[in-house]
Design an enzyme around this catalytic site. Structure first.
Site, PDB file in Angstrom:
ATOM      1  N   LYS A  84       0.808  -1.168  -0.007  1.00 52.93           N
ATOM      2  CA  LYS A  84       0.183  -0.065   0.071  1.00 52.93           C
ATOM      3  C   LYS A  84       1.055   1.302  -0.036  1.00 52.93           C
ATOM      4  O   LYS A  84       1.838   1.376   0.847  1.00 52.93           O
ATOM      5  CB  LYS A  84      -0.920   0.016   1.186  1.00 52.93           C
ATOM      6  CG  LYS A  84      -1.914   1.212   1.201  1.00 52.93           C
ATOM      7  CD  LYS A  84      -2.818   1.149   2.542  1.00 52.93           C
ATOM      8  CE  LYS A  84      -3.614   2.452   2.229  1.00 52.93           C
ATOM      9  NZ  LYS A  84      -4.562   2.218   3.722  1.00 52.93           N
ATOM     10  N   LYS A  94      -2.217  -1.283  -3.766  1.00 52.42           N
ATOM     11  CA  LYS A  94      -3.098  -0.338  -3.679  1.00 52.42           C
ATOM     12  C   LYS A  94      -2.056   0.946  -3.826  1.00 52.42           C
ATOM     13  O   LYS A  94      -1.226   1.038  -3.024  1.00 52.42           O
ATOM     14  CB  LYS A  94      -3.993  -0.290  -2.289  1.00 52.42           C
ATOM     15  CG  LYS A  94      -4.602   0.883  -2.170  1.00 52.42           C
ATOM     16  CD  LYS A  94      -5.358   0.686  -1.013  1.00 52.42           C
ATOM     17  CE  LYS A  94      -6.235   2.039  -0.707  1.00 52.42           C
ATOM     18  NZ  LYS A  94      -6.691   1.957   0.613  1.00 52.42           N
TER      19      LYS A  94
HETATM   20  C1  PBG Z   1      -7.215   3.763   5.379  1.00 58.08           C
HETATM   21  C2  PBG Z   1      -7.743   3.405   4.126  1.00 58.08           C
HETATM   22  C3  PBG Z   1      -7.466   4.285   3.017  1.00 58.08           C
HETATM   23  C4  PBG Z   1      -8.175   3.635   1.932  1.00 58.08           C
HETATM   24  C5  PBG Z   1      -8.769   2.439   2.146  1.00 58.08           C
HETATM   25  N1  PBG Z   1      -8.213   2.132   3.578  1.00 58.08           N
HETATM   26  C6  PBG Z   1      -6.886   5.533   2.879  1.00 58.08           C
HETATM   27  C7  PBG Z   1      -5.657   5.889   3.533  1.00 58.08           C
HETATM   28  O1  PBG Z   1      -4.833   5.219   3.723  1.00 58.08           O
HETATM   29  O2  PBG Z   1      -5.598   7.147   4.005  1.00 58.08           O
HETATM   30  C8  PBG Z   1      -8.258   4.363   0.523  1.00 58.08           C
HETATM   31  C9  PBG Z   1      -9.203   3.970  -0.418  1.00 58.08           C
HETATM   32  C10 PBG Z   1      -9.630   4.734  -1.560  1.00 58.08           C
HETATM   33  O3  PBG Z   1      -8.820   5.965  -1.728  1.00 58.08           O
HETATM   34  O4  PBG Z   1     -10.283   4.501  -2.347  1.00 58.08           O
HETATM   35  N2  PBG Z   1      -6.494   2.764   6.023  1.00 58.08           N
END
Ligand code: PBG
Length: 336
Positions: free
Chosen positions: A204, A261
């Site tokens: 991520k 992601k």
């Molecule tokens: C938080 C989380 C995020 C997303 C999913 N879980 C955002 C972040 O890490 O700030 C992002 C999903 C998206 O942007 O569609 N743990």
């Protein structure tokens, strides 16, 4: 020079592109409704669906409307949903206390969805950002004003067990703390939840494209900035080898499915991960990817339907077995 000219070619690749049926017969990648997981936002109360300005067509839903939406998605052939709560600001604190409330919003939502559509695969995030007043995914280490890895993992373990008790199929640690997959697996097993899977957000990245999501769950408002940096735990967009390392660690720690992601800007990572593991690979086409396509389409600069399909085909072609996308319902309707 004569224009009466014929190349002597043994193979003319255009032959296979000549008609729609030929193109369909030799398509290497095909999208199915079953490929998609719909991320859904849930709010307290009985309010009407609340639009999210930067995500056209996406709404924060009351539990009642969420259940309706899940029924419809399942009828359309979507097999999974990922639920995200938007908590009232007054329930947030520095420790994310509400994450461990056994009756917190997302757990009530899971129970309601599982009671109504038991066959639908339900996934919940394991991370503290919807619950913390500072918007980080974990609790802070006062001295360094940084997220405290091990203290956060201790909380995430309990959070995962609560989610399993509520009936989720997969818990999805999205926090990027070190060692959390193993700690969660052990906690789930110790509590008897050997059938609850772990979909790990393994690679991520610290992306600027999460902006619309942070509006949707209110973590941007809580933090008072849209530019909260998660650089000390989410990965540096400059790195590729590190993604493979992260995936290998998560697989060794017990991840059932690994995830990359964002998706569209990280197709090289999806492919690299696909080649590095035999576990299923998920990819998350995130809020900013969705918002970009919609924004350009609204301006008349890009065609929504074609960009939607092409963006998802690219993610699947890169090697994703499943795709979390806000386009899940649109695609299921189209393909069904
Ligand atoms: C938080 C989380 C995020 C997303 C999913 N879980 C955002 C972040 O890490 O700030 C992002 C999903 C998206 O942007 O569609 N743990």
């Amino acid at each position: 020079m004569s224009r009466d000219f014929k190349l002597d070619l043994p193979l003319r690749p255009r032959r296979l592109r000549r008609t729609a049926s030929r193109r369909a017969l030799v398509a290497e990648t095909v999208l199915r409704p079953e490929d998609f997981i719909a991320p859904l936002f849930v709010v307290e109360g009985r309010a009407r669906p609340e639009p999210i300005a930067s995500m056209p067509g996406v709404f924060r839903l009351s539990i009642r409307d969420l259940v309706k939406e899940c029924r419809e998605l399942h009828r359309l052939g979507v097999r999974g949903v990922a639920l995200f709560p938007k908590l009232d600001a007054k329930l947030k604190d520095a420790e994310g206390t509400q994450a461990l409330n056994p009756d917190t919003l997302v757990l009530r939502a899971v129970r309601a969805v599982k009671a109504a559509v038991p066959e639908l695969t339900v996934i919940t995030d394991v991370a503290l950002d919807p619950y913390t007043s500072h918007g980080h995914d974990g609790v802070l280490n006062g001295a360094k004003d940084d997220v405290d890895n091990d203290r956060t993992v201790a909380i995430l373990r309990e959070m995962a067990v609560l989610q399993a008790e509520a009936g989720v199929d997969f818990v999805a640690p999205s926090d990027m703390m070190d060692g959390r997959v193993k700690a969660i697996r052990q906690a789930l097993d110790a509590a008897g939840h050997t059938d609850t899977g772990i979909l790990a957000y393994s690679a991520k990245y610290n992306s600027a494209y999460y902006g619309p999501f942070r509006d949707a769950v209110g973590s941007a408002q809580a933090a008072g900035t849209k530019l909260l940096s998660k650089a000390t735990y989410q990965m540096n967009p400059a790195n590729r080898r590190e993604a493979v390392e992260e995936v290998k660690l998560d697989v060794a720690e017990g991840a059932d499915i690994v995830m990359v992601k964002p998706a569209g800007l990280y197709l090289d990572i999806i492919r690299e991960v696909r080649n590095a593991t035999r576990r299923p690979v998920a990819a998350y086409q995130i809020s900013g990817e969705y918002a970009q396509i919609h924004a350009a389409a609204k301006l008349g600069w890009l065609d929504l339907a074609r960009c939607r399909e092409e963006s998802l085909l690219a993610i699947k072609r890169a090697g994703a077995d499943l795709i979390l996308t806000y386009f899940a319902k649109d695609m299921a309707k189209l393909l069904g």
